[in-house]
Scaffold this motif. Structure first.
Motif, mmCIF file in Angstrom:
data_model
loop_
_atom_site.group_PDB
_atom_site.id
_atom_site.type_symbol
_atom_site.label_atom_id
_atom_site.label_comp_id
_atom_site.label_asym_id
_atom_site.label_seq_id
_atom_site.Cartn_x
_atom_site.Cartn_y
_atom_site.Cartn_z
ATOM 1 N N ALA A 39 0.698 -1.109 0.144
ATOM 2 C CA ALA A 39 0.193 0.083 -0.082
ATOM 3 C C ALA A 39 0.927 1.137 0.119
ATOM 4 N N GLN A 40 0.581 2.362 -0.802
ATOM 5 C CA GLN A 40 1.223 3.361 -0.873
ATOM 6 C C GLN A 40 0.525 4.715 -0.234
ATOM 7 N N LYS A 41 -0.699 4.320 0.228
ATOM 8 C CA LYS A 41 -1.576 5.350 0.557
ATOM 9 C C LYS A 41 -2.768 4.674 1.660
ATOM 10 N N ALA A 42 -3.007 5.668 2.786
ATOM 11 C CA ALA A 42 -4.083 5.089 3.692
ATOM 12 C C ALA A 42 -4.778 6.178 3.842
ATOM 13 N N TYR A 43 -6.158 5.874 3.959
ATOM 14 C CA TYR A 43 -7.104 6.947 4.139
ATOM 15 C C TYR A 43 -7.861 6.319 5.417
ATOM 16 N N LEU A 44 -7.772 7.550 6.348
ATOM 17 C CA LEU A 44 -8.849 7.119 7.435
ATOM 18 C C LEU A 44 -9.936 8.102 7.538
ATOM 19 N N GLY A 61 1.709 11.476 11.681
ATOM 20 C CA GLY A 61 2.187 12.081 10.414
ATOM 21 C C GLY A 61 1.096 12.103 9.442
ATOM 22 N N LEU A 62 -0.286 11.603 9.609
ATOM 23 C CA LEU A 62 -1.226 11.937 8.598
ATOM 24 C C LEU A 62 -1.675 13.146 8.578
#
Length: 83
Positions: A39-44, A61-62
């Motif tokens: 995974a290169q991105k994470a969305y919360l 760091g998000l």
């Protein structure tokens, strides 16, 4: 390519895990696992009023990448039918 995974966590009671670092450890583990899987991105998603979650995400760091709001249909007024 596999579809993204969605995980929803809702604590059952505020006293369990809150302010003890459990959320931070879960978040770190999930982000680490995602990186290991490529995974290169994470969305919360967190409600703007959820300052604890937003603070946790910022500490890791998000950053905020967007905003949205739910559109909720107001309930229709009660209707009485007389015949």
């Amino acid at each position: 390519m596999e579809p993204p995974t969605v995980l929803s966590i809702r604590p059952g009671r505020p006293s369990i895990g809150w302010r003890r670092g459990d959320g931070r450890e879960i978040l770190r583990a999930l982000l680490s696992h995602g990186r290991e899987q490529g995974a290169q991105k994470a969305y919360l998603v967190a409600a703007e009023s959820n300052t604890a979650a937003r603070s946790l995400y910022e500490q890791q760091g998000l950053t905020v990448s967007g905003r949205y709001h739910y559109r909720v249909r107001r309930p229709l007024p009660s209707v009485v039918s007389c015949g």
